[in-house]
Structures are given as structure tokens and as C-alpha cells.
Write a protein that holds these residues in place. Structure first.
Motif, PDB file in Angstrom:
ATOM      1  N   UNK A 127       0.848  -1.188   0.000  1.00 17.82           N
ATOM      2  CA  UNK A 127       0.000   0.000   0.000  1.00 17.82           C
ATOM      3  C   UNK A 127       0.890   1.246   0.000  1.00 17.82           C
ATOM      4  N   UNK A 128       0.372   2.372  -0.470  1.00 15.99           N
ATOM      5  CA  UNK A 128       1.224   3.565  -0.618  1.00 15.99           C
ATOM      6  C   UNK A 128       1.631   4.168   0.721  1.00 15.99           C
ATOM      7  N   UNK A 133       3.267   7.681  -4.338  1.00 13.65           N
ATOM      8  CA  UNK A 133       2.851   6.281  -4.407  1.00 13.65           C
ATOM      9  C   UNK A 133       1.347   6.139  -4.411  1.00 13.65           C
ATOM     10  N   UNK A 134       0.664   6.979  -3.654  1.00 13.31           N
ATOM     11  CA  UNK A 134      -0.801   6.976  -3.635  1.00 13.31           C
ATOM     12  C   UNK A 134      -1.344   7.321  -5.022  1.00 13.31           C
ATOM     13  N   UNK A 218      -8.994   0.100  -2.200  1.00  8.13           N
ATOM     14  CA  UNK A 218      -8.043   0.494  -1.166  1.00  8.13           C
ATOM     15  C   UNK A 218      -8.683   0.542   0.219  1.00  8.13           C
ATOM     16  N   UNK A 219      -9.975   0.783   0.265  1.00  5.47           N
ATOM     17  CA  UNK A 219     -10.641   0.927   1.565  1.00  5.47           C
ATOM     18  C   UNK A 219     -10.789  -0.397   2.303  1.00  5.47           C
ATOM     19  N   UNK A 302       1.412   3.020   6.676  1.00  2.75           N
ATOM     20  CA  UNK A 302       2.323   1.921   6.414  1.00  2.75           C
ATOM     21  C   UNK A 302       1.964   1.189   5.131  1.00  2.75           C
ATOM     22  N   UNK A 303       2.766   0.209   4.734  1.00  2.91           N
ATOM     23  CA  UNK A 303       2.590  -0.484   3.455  1.00  2.91           C
ATOM     24  C   UNK A 303       1.582  -1.637   3.507  1.00  2.91           C
ATOM     25  N   UNK A 304       0.807  -1.746   4.608  1.00  2.00           N
ATOM     26  CA  UNK A 304      -0.153  -2.848   4.761  1.00  2.00           C
ATOM     27  C   UNK A 304      -1.562  -2.286   4.843  1.00  2.00           C
TER      28      UNK A 304
END
Length: 304
Positions: A127-128, A133-134, A218-219, A302-304
Motif C-alpha cells: 500500500x502507498x 505512491x498513492x 483500497x478501503x 504503512x505499506x499494509x
């Protein structure tokens, strides 16, 4: 036993009734979903000049949310009849460039290991954690790059995914080759006929609609903890009726992960039955993303 624990253990008879698979609800929903593509497609063809791009956004959103029946079909809960699940899965997979046999293996591994950084295949693409990244993920470019690259690799016989055993790997490779042959035939036919319909009614709308699907997806888990409790590692989102309809009730995502055998048409009833069991609930997609953007900007995501 607490009230919450009681809600997490509903009567087995009620669960059995909610889990009943039927053809009628799925046939009605997929028919209406596909029918909605008629006026949006007609608007693309009727719009003058570059105005067709505006209609293409609406058309693309409806197209990309064929992910919902694809998802339901790989669970074999969209319809009671297996052949209907396979047919709808294949058609939706073609639109999304997401072959359903490969996606089923990917998705079932995601269900088994939800939010496990080492084993959840969804987390292979982090995840961004930055605004750039987003934007990269929401644009859909990351999805198309990853998906098309994977399809080409599998068609070439390269399928290293850990969630594929030998049987599934052979099926995924064969499926990728069939999909590429279909895409090649569409491209060749369009060139031979001098037609841009495939571009106007599918390719460009898909590019324009994909960001809306990325925002929706993403949600579901981003920012949820890395625990085994499905009520805690998955987020449901309170959303408007048109969104719930287009997404086949999957905004009730914690409920889906807690009991993936329940078909889309019974999820609202299951959500009502399990009221209070959700640990993470977003009060709409706009508030969720506003909060996540603030977290990303502050370095808290974070990336999770």
C-alpha cells in the motif's frame, strides 16, 4: 458470553438460509449491470468531438465494477449454477484483463492469509506510503502494468506464484494464452475493419474507470492490523445505495471475509445480524481517503 460474542455466533439455521445460493438474484443483478452499459455506451457514440470522453468516464466506472460479479463468481456465490458462475467470471475477467482461474487462486490465498505480510498475495504490492505512491496506485497505471505483465509472463509459461500448485499453474498458463488470443483477435479485427469501437467502448473507458475501482478497493484492508481476526483485519464502508448496488454489496467487506459463503444478495441481512461485530468501519469513501491522504502526508501510513 458477551453480546458481541453472541452476534459473532449466529444461529446455524439462519446462517444456512443466508448462505443459500440462487440463480435469480445474480441473473437480475448482472442483467441490470450489463444493461447500464447500453446508455453509457450510446452516450459515448453520440457525444460530439472530445465530449465523448466525459461519457467514457461513466461507462468506464460501470465496466470496471464488473470486478464485483467476477469476485462473486470466483466464490461460486453469484449463482447456484456452476456454468453461470464460469460464464460471468470469464466475461468479466476479459474486460478487466483478470483471468478468473488465476484470480481465484490469488483471491483464496488472500482470504486464507488476510493482512499477513508474508503470505497475503495482495500485500505483494504494498500500500502507498507517499503521496506519489498513492497517486501511482489510484491512477490505475500500477494495476495495468502488474496485471498485463503477469498475463504475458503466464502466457510465456512463467508462473512462479506461490499460491499456484502444479494443476492450477497449468490452468493459469492455458487461460492466459486463451485470453491473449482473444485480445489479439479483437485487435486484428479492429484493424481489418478500420474500427475504433474497441478503443472507444472498452480500452479508453477502462483506463478512465480504473481509478474509481482502485479508490474503492483500497478501503477494504489498508491500515487494518495484521491479525487473524477477520472482523479486525478487514474494513466495511458505509456507502450510498448506488455504490452498494454497483459493488454488489461488497462495501460490507468485513462481513464477507467473516463468512465468504454468503452470497452478495444476503450480505446486507448478514451485516444487520452481525451489527456491532465490525472493528473497522469507514463512514464513506471520501472521508476514508481524506484521512488516509492526511496519514500519508504526515508519514503515518504503512505499506499494509
Amino acid at each position: 458470553m458477551t453480546d458481541l460474542q453472541q452476534r459473532r455466533s449466529p444461529d446455524p439455521g439462519v446462517l444456512k438460509a443466508l448462505s443459500e445460493r440462487r440463480n435469480g438474484p445474480g441473473i437480475r443483478r448482472i442483467s441490470a449491470h450489463l444493461a447500464l452499459l447500453v446508455p453509457t455506451g450510446a452516450a459515448i457514440l453520440a457525444a460530439p468531438g472530445a465530449w465523448w470522453l466525459l461519457a467514457a468516464v461513466a461507462h468506464g466506472i460501470v465496466l470496471m465494477f464488473l470486478f464485483a460479479p467476477l469476485h462473486e463468481s470466483v466464490h461460486r456465490t453469484a449463482f447456484r449454477s456452476g456454468w453461470l458462475n464460469r460464464l460471468v467470471g470469464d466475461l468479466a475477467g476479459l474486460v478487466l484483463v483478470l483471468p478468473p482461474r488465476w484470480f481465484a487462486a490469488f483471491h483464496f490465498a488472500h482470504h486464507r492469509f488476510t493482512q499477513d505480510p508474508d503470505r497475503d498475495p495482495e500485500l505483494a504490492s504494498p500500500k502507498p506510503t507517499t503521496l506519489a505512491g498513492y497517486a501511482w496506485i489510484v491512477s490505475g497505471v500500477e494495476y495495468w502494468h502488474r496485471t498485463i505483465r503477469g498475463l504475458l509472463r503466464r502466457a510465456a509459461g512463467i508462473a512462479p506464484d506461490g499460491f499456484l500448485d502444479d494443476r492450477l499453474r497449468a490452468r493459469a498458463i492455458a487461460e492466459a494464452r486463451v485470453y491473449l488470443a482473444i485480445y489479439a483477435a479483437l485487435a486484428a479485427g479492429s484493424l481489418a475493419l478500420g474500427s475504433d469501437l474497441v478503443l472507444r467502448l472498452w480500452v479508453v473507458p477502462a483506463l478512465l474507470g480504473q481509478p474509481f475501482l482502485r479508490l474503492y478497493l483500497l478501503s477494504e484492508h489498508w491500515g487494518c492490523p495484521t491479525v487473524k481476526d477477520y472482523w479486525a483485519n478487514t474494513r466495511s464502508t458505509v456507502s450510498l445505495a448506488p455504490v452498494r448496488w454497483l459493488a454488489w454489496n461488497m462495501p460490507n467487506h468485513a462481513e464477507h471475509h467473516a463468512n465468504p459463503a454468503i452470497p452478495f444478495h444476503a450480505l446486507p441481512a448478514y451485516a444487520a445480524l452481525m451489527k456491532g461485530a465490525r472493528v473497522h468501519e469507514a463512514r464513506g469513501y471520501a472521508p476514508f481517503h481524506a484521512g488516509r491522504i492526511a496519514d500519508v502526508a504526515a508519514g503515518r501510513a504503512g505499506p499494509v
